[in-house]
Design an enzyme around this catalytic site. Sequence first.
Site, PDB file in Angstrom:
ATOM      1  N   TYR A  76      23.258 -19.900 -27.804  1.00  0.00           N
ATOM      2  CA  TYR A  76      22.109 -20.704 -27.370  1.00  0.00           C
ATOM      3  C   TYR A  76      22.232 -22.126 -27.929  1.00  0.00           C
ATOM      4  CZ  TYR A  76      17.392 -22.599 -27.515  1.00  0.00           C
ATOM      5  OH  TYR A  76      16.304 -23.435 -27.414  1.00  0.00           O
TER       6      TYR A  76
ATOM      7  N   SER B 147      16.637 -19.346 -23.609  1.00  0.00           N
ATOM      8  CA  SER B 147      16.385 -19.830 -24.972  1.00  0.00           C
ATOM      9  C   SER B 147      16.296 -18.737 -26.033  1.00  0.00           C
ATOM     10  CB  SER B 147      15.085 -20.649 -24.981  1.00  0.00           C
ATOM     11  OG  SER B 147      14.015 -19.819 -24.572  1.00  0.00           O
TER      12      SER B 147
END
Length: 326
Positions: free
Chosen positions: A141, A77
């Site tokens: 991401y 993340s």
Amino acid sequence: MRILVTGGAGYIGSVVTEELLNDGHQVVVYDNLVKGHRAAVVPGAQFVHADLADGESLRNTLKQEKVEAVIHMAAYSLVGESSVNPAKYYQNNVVTGLVLLDAMLDSGVKKLVFSSTAATYGEPRQQPIDESAPTSPTNPYGETKLAFERALNWYDSAHGFRFASLRYFNAAGATIKCGEDHDPESHLIPIALQVARGTRESVEIFGDDYPTPDGTCVRDYIHVVDLARAHILALGELGEGSQIFNLGCGGDGYSVRQVIDTVQEVTGKNILTRIGARRAGDPSTLIASSEKIKAKLGWQPKYQDLRLIVESAWKWTLAHPDGYGE
Ligand code: UDP
């Protein structure tokens, strides 16, 4: 309900587990501990130490534990890391995610709450951002989270898969037992708290030439407990059909400088800063409209004030000076 939480030994996953257990659900935490911590697995949850890429282990767990729904939080993340190593993000956030979906289908489990992100929107033209805003990620991401959401849509049309995708803005804060412990730490609030504790010299501000009131990036910080509660509400409504929800506190958001000022006020310490270059892939402003989840699920954030969020994180940091100590 019997719920499998992938990434349940991570920062948000541990708090989601806490809240599920508080509400009387049974929880199986499934985590490979690459990013998570054994000590973050909440007592009362069952723990399976295994990798999501291991389809057989997943199928066994889903069947043996009679899992009824999955909360899928295991992922990489970090915006900056994803920009320099996209393959790592495609592999884990998309390819491995599909292993989970197929294991779920094989086991007859068709309910999933997914941890998505505001990074799916990229650099939106309008703030606050609602769910109808165009998606145009500025980093891998966000791109990989969006790709997985799209896969979920197709699994829904093909297999009647029901999902809720929660697009988080900036999760922050802590509970008494669960907090943020990354290695290396890259998030703004824990980094500023390290400076307050004296374990880091300064906070590098990633750019002060953005088109924002003070030139630093503006984000929408949401307390991790408020975030966790949304997962439970979303689980309860999965029968109503698949949905995407934004999750933030709204308002004007907080700039990097405002966050650092708040950390100074809460901790009473001077936080030394230095201006660095912009971080690759960072949009200037991300503020949520969470009207949809408020209207549809009755969600309301309890900790909207950044001060309360920082105070909870500071308390956790003081009580856990070595994080989870691993
Ligand atoms: N940020 C910063 N210095 C740091 C870490 C973060 O200036 O050491 C900025 C970052 O550029 C972003 C904001 O703080 O604008 C929040 O970043 P974080 O990594 O906490 O969360 P993200 O927005 O990437 O999810």
